[in-house]
Design a protein around this motif. Structure first.
Motif, short mmCIF file in Angstrom:
data_model
loop_
_atom_site.label_atom_id
_atom_site.label_comp_id
_atom_site.label_asym_id
_atom_site.label_seq_id
_atom_site.Cartn_x
_atom_site.Cartn_y
_atom_site.Cartn_z
N ASN A 44 -14.28 54.73 39.82
CA ASN A 44 -15.72 54.20 41.12
C ASN A 44 -15.75 53.19 41.42
O ASN A 44 -16.25 53.29 41.90
N HIS A 64 -20.70 54.00 42.04
CA HIS A 64 -21.87 53.71 41.90
C HIS A 64 -21.80 52.65 41.21
O HIS A 64 -20.89 52.19 40.75
N PHE A 67 -23.25 53.18 36.08
CA PHE A 67 -22.26 54.03 35.11
C PHE A 67 -23.33 54.49 34.14
O PHE A 67 -22.40 53.78 33.73
N SER A 99 -28.31 68.19 38.37
CA SER A 99 -26.66 68.41 38.71
C SER A 99 -25.44 69.20 38.90
O SER A 99 -25.98 70.00 38.90
N GLU A 279 -31.08 50.97 41.60
CA GLU A 279 -30.40 51.75 42.56
C GLU A 279 -29.48 52.02 42.60
O GLU A 279 -28.84 51.15 41.84
N ASP A 280 -29.06 53.04 43.04
CA ASP A 280 -27.15 53.66 42.44
C ASP A 280 -27.25 53.57 41.48
O ASP A 280 -25.70 53.37 41.27
N THR A 281 -27.32 53.62 40.63
CA THR A 281 -27.07 54.93 39.14
C THR A 281 -27.36 56.26 38.87
O THR A 281 -28.14 56.94 39.20
N PHE A 282 -26.60 56.31 38.06
CA PHE A 282 -25.71 57.85 38.20
C PHE A 282 -25.00 57.85 36.53
O PHE A 282 -25.31 56.94 36.27
N SER A 284 -22.88 61.45 34.14
CA SER A 284 -21.79 61.75 33.26
C SER A 284 -22.16 61.79 31.93
O SER A 284 -22.67 61.25 31.49
N ARG A 423 -24.14 63.19 37.57
CA ARG A 423 -25.62 63.52 38.55
C ARG A 423 -26.72 62.10 38.55
O ARG A 423 -25.50 61.39 37.97
N GLU A 424 -26.89 61.59 39.66
CA GLU A 424 -27.25 60.41 40.17
C GLU A 424 -29.30 60.97 39.57
O GLU A 424 -29.10 61.63 39.97
N SER A 426 -31.09 57.76 40.42
CA SER A 426 -32.42 56.74 41.07
C SER A 426 -31.95 56.64 42.18
O SER A 426 -30.86 57.40 42.76
#
Length: 426
Positions: A44, A64, A67, A99, A279-282, A284, A423-424, A426
């Motif tokens: 990633n 992302h 993470f 998700s 922004e762009d926070t993921f 799992s 899943r994302e 944000s």
């Protein structure tokens, strides 16, 4: 999550079955195993692991900047199925419905010490050499707890303080070391009580350790760390409570279901709905293993078998569902014949070398050097059997392993099959 429950369960796991015993699963290294997750986390962030193969199954898509990975100890698929069928799991369902959800396998043995080291290092068990809850360590001359890294009965004497080193530390390191080299800041959140454990000291190397007292406090710290982040970040969150309750009360109980639901409720309220995340926070989520419940009449204490003990060099170690024998020179064939004849109903004895060759501890290319840490014979529990060596209580009187309700370590679907959510947020 409901979609997975409605699928043809056998069809989902057919690719995971052990050819020799179709009711047992084999770790799906490279094709849907928890050991694949750390490599894909590194990928990633654009970090090559050298493990890519054309058969490699992708568990997540895209790249992302921030993470989050939640490791829910003991969060097995069989426990989820029970919880969803018997209880209203509003928050778990909400998270799952938003998700991607896959079913993947644990490693072998399906136990916390083995799985978590794979998570933190991106190594297969045969590479990091921690293969069980307890193990005989020749350098220490005794059986050791592989989570605290202490001789049984001596919790204050960590092996790391007495010159013992894991052979991979210097040259391989952890995923946090690799992230650090690539300008990614890592934070490892774990319960305050285990912040200085032997395993934490080796697996957390390269990360900032953030101990917590409650899941709510952990999520508050996580949100604050994310909102103040500068540059790319990785957050590893370890939550042990599902496993603790499953061991003490049982995996298929209201207590365990409510614990799962409370975690997802807090996750939704304190993190998913947060307005201050970058922004762009993921995120799992996965597990290290599931649980099964052995029957009281099928708890086998091998210490009372004097003939078997006469074949062995050390006590029986490992896990109650996957035990390891070290056999005296020239006695392996005799021991195998004896075990097969007397205990066929309870467990399957398999040569360690055979399991190694069949890829149970990792892919063939990862096998390197001395493999004596695997012992000579592995005992794989059948059905509801658990295996013990009560002679270990002589050196560790407080050990309560044979009184646990939920157990793991073996190759049954209940122990081996875990979820993977992605899943994302944000």
């Amino acid at each position: 999550m409901k979609n997975i429950l409605m699928e043809d369960f056998n069809g989902v796991i057919d690719g995971y079955r052990w050819n020799s015993y179709k009711d047992l699963l084999k770790p799906a290294f490279g094709n849907g195993c928890i050991a694949d997750i750390p490599g894909q986390i590194l990928a990633n962030f654009g970090i090559s692991t050298g493990q890519e193969t054309k058969n490699h199954r992708s568990l997540m898509e895209g790249k992302h900047d921030h993470f989050i990975f939640l490791l829910l100890d003991g969060f097995g698929f069989s426990t989820i199925k029970y919880s969803l069928k018997k209880h209203s799991m509003k928050h778990l369902n909400n998270f799952a419905d938003n998700s991607g959800v896959k079913l993947i396998t644990s490693v072998f043995p399906s136990t916390t010490s083995t799985a978590t080291v794979s998570y933190h290092t991106n190594m297969h068990p045969v590479e990091h050499r921690i293969v069980g809850y307890t193990s005989y360590i020749p350098e220490a001359g005794t059986v050791c707890n592989m989570i605290s890294l202490t001789p049984l009965g001596q919790k204050e004497h960590c092996l790391l303080d007495n010159g013992y080193e894991m052979p991979w530390i210097e040259h391989h390191g952890t995923i946090y070391n690799k992230l650090q080299e690539n300008d990614v800041n890592s934070i490892f959140y774990l319960p305050y009580a285990i912040r200085n454990s032997g395993l934490t000291r080796i697996t957390g190397n390269g990360a900032k350790i953030s101990p917590y007292y409650s899941v709510s406090q952990m999520l508050t710290s996580l949100r604050q760390d994310l909102s103040s982040a500068k540059g790319r970040t990785f957050h590893f969150c370890y939550i042990p409570t599902i496993d603790t309750i499953s061991h003490k009360i049982g995996p298929y109980t209201q207590d365990t279901a409510l614990e799962i639901e409370s975690i997802f409720m807090l996750l939704e309220e304190q993190l998913i709905k947060a307005s201050d995340l970058p922004e762009d926070t993921f995120i799992s989520i996965s597990a290290d293993h599931g649980h099964t419940v052995p029957e009281e009449g099928q708890k086998i204490d091998l210490s009372v078998d004097r003939k078997l003990k006469s074949f062995l060099n050390t006590p029986v170690v490992g896990d109650p569902r996957a035990s390891v024998l070290r056999v005296k020179d020239g006695m392996i064939e005799t021991t195998m014949d004896y075990l097969t004849e007397k205990y066929e109903k309870y467990f399957i004895p398999v040569l360690s070398k055979q399991m190694l060759a069949e890829g149970f501890f990792g892919t063939p290319k990862s096998v390197n050097g001395d493999t004596s840490f695997l012992g000579d014979i592995i005992l794989i529990s059948r059905n509801s059997t658990s295996i013990f060596d009560s002679s270990l209580k002589l050196i560790d009187p407080g050990n309560q392993a044979n009184t646990l309700i939920g157990m793991h370590g073996g190759l049954s679907c209940d122990e081996m099959l875990v979820p993977f959510f992605a899943r994302e947020i944000s």
